[in-house]
Design an enzyme around this catalytic site. Structure first.
Site: not given
Ligand code: NAP
Ligand code: 8YV
Length: 320
Positions: A153, A155-156, A233, A262, A280
């Site tokens: 929980l 940002r996203i 991820r 992937e 993705h």
């Molecule tokens: P964020 O704001 O840093 O949120 C990550 C959350 O995960 C935090 O609430 C953190 O809380 C929790 N967390 C981290 N490690 C943990 C663990 N070992 N066990 C339990 N909870 C854990 O990051 P965000 O901006 O929301 O982005 C999250 C992730 O989404 C990115 O790191 C990226 O891998 C993925 N993402 C994917 C896409 C896509 O295209 N599919 C796009 C953007 C991002 P605590 O620190 O309190 O544990």
């Molecule tokens: C992108 C992502 O697809 O921001 C991330 O962590 O997984 C995605 O927004 C990726 O970073 C593009 O390479």
């Protein structure tokens, strides 16, 4: 500082390259006939690297550049950059948070709806001309009456929760620490969260601390009506355990934007037509990718002008 030398291992968006070339001497590694020869030649001068999340930057690579001070990474996830090593060696790592949050949360909700209501399969039914033969069958799953568990929980995760509230879903979550700005039900273990809900959205970063966190035990706890969505991820879910759980009815369905290896996706997942599988594309609109690219540039520009980047990651905080 003049025009610092910057290494770009892979091609980035045109507006990123154009803006960086105004202020940096950009070395385009992907265009070099002999990449090793180019690296040998420019290594002593490289002060900055601009890279995408899919080009790994480890300690061995960074140690080739004695003048390296900053790595500006495209994407909020930076599990492919050894940020701990960078922090220990006085190198900033920056990522692109916030500018993609709402887009990725939109995609997560789309995946959840697709998985719950088999919308991808229903569309394939229409496109294959089968509607004239028979209506698409009623789906055995629905979003109605579900309880959503968010693994991560941040940002996203919070943006997904805001949307899920609008869909009328009760929300619980698991992080390592309780979030102070929300009143959703907190679970201090992932298995505890999975026991309390029937729908799990994983949106945690990759890396060692989350590797295969969603395993056979968590899937069993979710139960036979369970739906798993992964927008974080691929490494966060034990894909073999997931396939087994889907095939033997331990859980019901899944919506996946990310995969362990992937762009390779296991045939077993592809064969299960009711699942929602995306390549993705969480942040993949021109609007959002442009904003991410701009933050890559702005981090480097700010660092060049002031010595401080805009969005350094936690492992490389701003130094006084
Ligand atoms: P964020 O704001 O840093 O949120 C990550 C959350 O995960 C935090 O609430 C953190 O809380 C929790 N967390 C981290 N490690 C943990 C663990 N070992 N066990 C339990 N909870 C854990 O990051 P965000 O901006 O929301 O982005 C999250 C992730 O989404 C990115 O790191 C990226 O891998 C993925 N993402 C994917 C896409 C896509 O295209 N599919 C796009 C953007 C991002 P605590 O620190 O309190 O544990
Ligand atoms: C992108 C992502 O697809 O921001 C991330 O962590 O997984 C995605 O927004 C990726 O970073 C593009 O390479």
């Amino acid at each position: 500082m003049g025009r610092p030398h910057l290494l770009m291992p892979g091609r980035m968006m045109a507006h990123v390259i154009e803006q960086l070339e105004e202020e940096f001497t950009v070395h385009r590694l992907w265009e070099a006939d002999d990449r090793e020869a180019l690296l040998e030649k420019v290594a002593p001068d490289i002060m900055a690297i601009a890279t995408g999340a899919h080009a790994p930057v480890d300690g061995a690579m960074m140690s080739r550049f004695p003048s390296l001070r900053i790595i500006s990474s495209f994407g909020v996830g930076y599990d492919t950059v050894d940020a701990a090593w960078a922090g220990e060696h006085g190198i900033y790592v920056t990522n692109t948070p916030d500018v993609l949050t709402e887009e990725v949360a939109d995609t997560a909700m789309a995946l959840l709806l697709m998985a719950a209501r088999e919308l991808g399969a229903a569309e394939r039914h229409l496109r294959a001309g089968k509607w004239t033969e028979r209506a698409y069958p009623l789906t055995t799953t629905t979003l109605r009456g579900r309880k959503l568990g968010i693994f991560g929980l941040g940002r996203i995760g919070k943006a997904i929760a805001r949307r899920a509230e609008g869909f009328g879903l009760p929300i619980a979550y698991h992080n390592r620490s309780r979030a102070t700005d929300v009143s959703y039900e907190y679970h201090d273990s992932l298995t505890g969260l999975a026991e309390a809900v029937d729908t799990l959205v994983a949106v945690v970063p990759g890396g060692d601390s989350t590797h295969h966190a969603v395993n056979a035990e968590v899937l069993k706890a979710l139960g036979p009506d369970g739906i798993v969505v992964n927008i974080g991820r691929g490494t966060v879910i034990d894909e073999h355990a997931l396939i087994e759980a889907l095939e033997n009815g331990t859980i019901r369905s899944a919506g996946l934007d990310v995969f362990e290896e992937e762009p390779k996706v296991p045939q077993a997942l592809i064969n299960m037509d009711r699942l929602a599988l995306l390549p993705h594309v969480g942040s993949a609109s021109e609007h959002t990718r442009k904003a991410m690219g701009q933050l890559v540039v702005d981090n480097l520009r700010n660092w060049k002008r002031t010595g401080i980047p805009i969005t350094p990651v936690a492992e490389t905080p701003i130094r006084g």
